[in-house]
Scaffold this motif. Structure first.
Motif, short mmCIF file in Angstrom:
data_model
loop_
_atom_site.label_atom_id
_atom_site.label_comp_id
_atom_site.label_asym_id
_atom_site.label_seq_id
_atom_site.Cartn_x
_atom_site.Cartn_y
_atom_site.Cartn_z
N VAL A 158 0.85 -1.18 0.00
CA VAL A 158 0.00 0.00 0.00
C VAL A 158 0.88 1.23 0.00
CG1 VAL A 158 -1.80 1.26 1.22
CG2 VAL A 158 -1.78 -1.24 1.27
N ALA A 160 2.07 5.19 0.28
CA ALA A 160 1.83 6.21 1.30
C ALA A 160 0.63 7.06 0.95
CB ALA A 160 3.08 7.07 1.48
N ASP A 162 -1.99 6.19 -0.73
CA ASP A 162 -3.21 5.43 -0.51
C ASP A 162 -3.53 5.32 0.98
OD1 ASP A 162 -3.74 5.06 -3.17
OD2 ASP A 162 -2.66 3.15 -3.29
N ARG A 163 -2.48 5.20 1.79
CA ARG A 163 -2.71 5.18 3.24
C ARG A 163 -3.32 6.50 3.70
NH1 ARG A 163 -0.43 1.01 5.95
NH2 ARG A 163 1.04 -0.30 4.79
N GLN A 164 -2.78 7.59 3.17
CA GLN A 164 -3.31 8.91 3.51
C GLN A 164 -4.76 9.03 3.05
OE1 GLN A 164 -1.11 12.15 1.80
NE2 GLN A 164 -2.54 13.72 2.53
N VAL A 204 -6.02 -0.91 4.72
CA VAL A 204 -5.24 0.04 5.52
C VAL A 204 -5.71 0.09 6.97
CG1 VAL A 204 -4.64 2.48 5.81
CG2 VAL A 204 -4.63 1.45 3.52
#
Length: 284
Positions: A158, A160, A162-164, A204
């Motif tokens: 994943v 960064a 997409d995590r955000q 996530v």
């Protein structure tokens, strides 16, 4: 046949079919007008499509392809049959896989992994699961495609960004949890398709968007119950629940006690908390 639409959105519609036809009822030609994957919950029936004949029983999967003419027969069962049908928009089919060979499979036999998802969908229908019906429908359809293709989706890291995006989506859901939001609206706010949004969010954050939404509503309800004097009905509606009985059932399942007793406990009734703690200790 009794037909009930249980959930309707831009990407997926869930329909309950209950057929009472038996061996003496003559079959007739029908036409699939959408992509669909249907889980047979009860009974049995024959399915004739594109020159092939299939016998479906509880746990079987019926696949519909737009434009295909089909016929259902009921030669061996006199008690009727029930199906939970997931009807998919073309954009969702393109996302999870629109290979013609897959969508013209006709049917699949009862398979353990698909049966588990089918029963999870039924639990969502009955309100005994906090997974959204549209969410489990997408999971079911995607897993059907993977099964029919004989391949699994490969795991990827994943990014960064997409995590955000998942975290921002969670904050958005929390902000609007008391509003009538759904998977389509949350995905639109995140700027991605509902199916990709569902997978990204769950990967996530470890819960589906609907599960997170319900928990944010429960958190707000617990706070209102503890701090305020509003009626249980007002608390339910102010927290985003559209149905009082659903709120009471969901809260009870989460907290172990109904909302009214939770309020009593928050106001100092220690016996309720002691009973709850004792029950928890006994279970563990």
């Amino acid at each position: 046949m009794a037909v009930t639409t249980l959930s309707q959105g831009d990407s997926i519609t869930v329909v309950d079919y209950r057929c009472a036809a038996g061996p003496t009822d003559p079959p007739f030609a029908e036409l699939h007008d959408v992509f669909s994957v249907s889980y047979v919950r009860k009974g049995s029936f024959g399915y004739h499509v594109r020159g092939e004949a299939f016998e479906l029983v509880a746990g079987s999967i019926l696949i519909g392809h737009p434009g295909d003419e089909f016929m259902c027969t009921h030669d061996h069962h006199v008690c009727g049959d029930e199906c939970l049908s997931f009807q998919l928009a073309p954009t969702l089919v393109e996302t999870i896989g629109d290979w013609r060979g897959v969508w013209q499979t006709g049917c699949l036999p009862p398979l353990p992994d698909l049966m588990v998802l089918g029963e999870l969908a039924q639990a969502a229908v009955e309100g005994t699961s906090d997974v959204g019906l549209d969410e489990v429908g997408m999971m079911f359809a995607a897993h059907f495609v993977e099964t029919a293709c004989g391949r699994k989706q490969r795991s990827t890291a994943v990014r960064a960004r997409d995590r955000q995006r998942a975290v921002e989506a969670a904050l958005w859901i929390d902000q609007y949890a008391q509003e009538p939001i759904n998977l389509d609206l949350a995905a639109k706010a995140a700027g991605i398709s509902p199916f990709h949004f569902l997978r990204l969010f769950a990967r996530v954050l470890g819960v589906t968007p609907h599960q997170y939404l319900i928990r944010m509503r429960l958190r707000r309800a617990a706070r209102l119950l503890a701090d305020g004097a509003d009626s249980i009905t007002d608390v339910a509606f102010d927290s985003g629940f559209a149905d009082l009985s659903n709120f009471v059932r969901t809260f009870h399942r989460a907290a172990g006690i109904p909302p009214r007793r939770f309020r009593q406990a928050a106001r100092g009734d220690r016996a309720i908390l002691q009973d709850r703690l004792a029950a928890t200790a006994w279970v563990h």
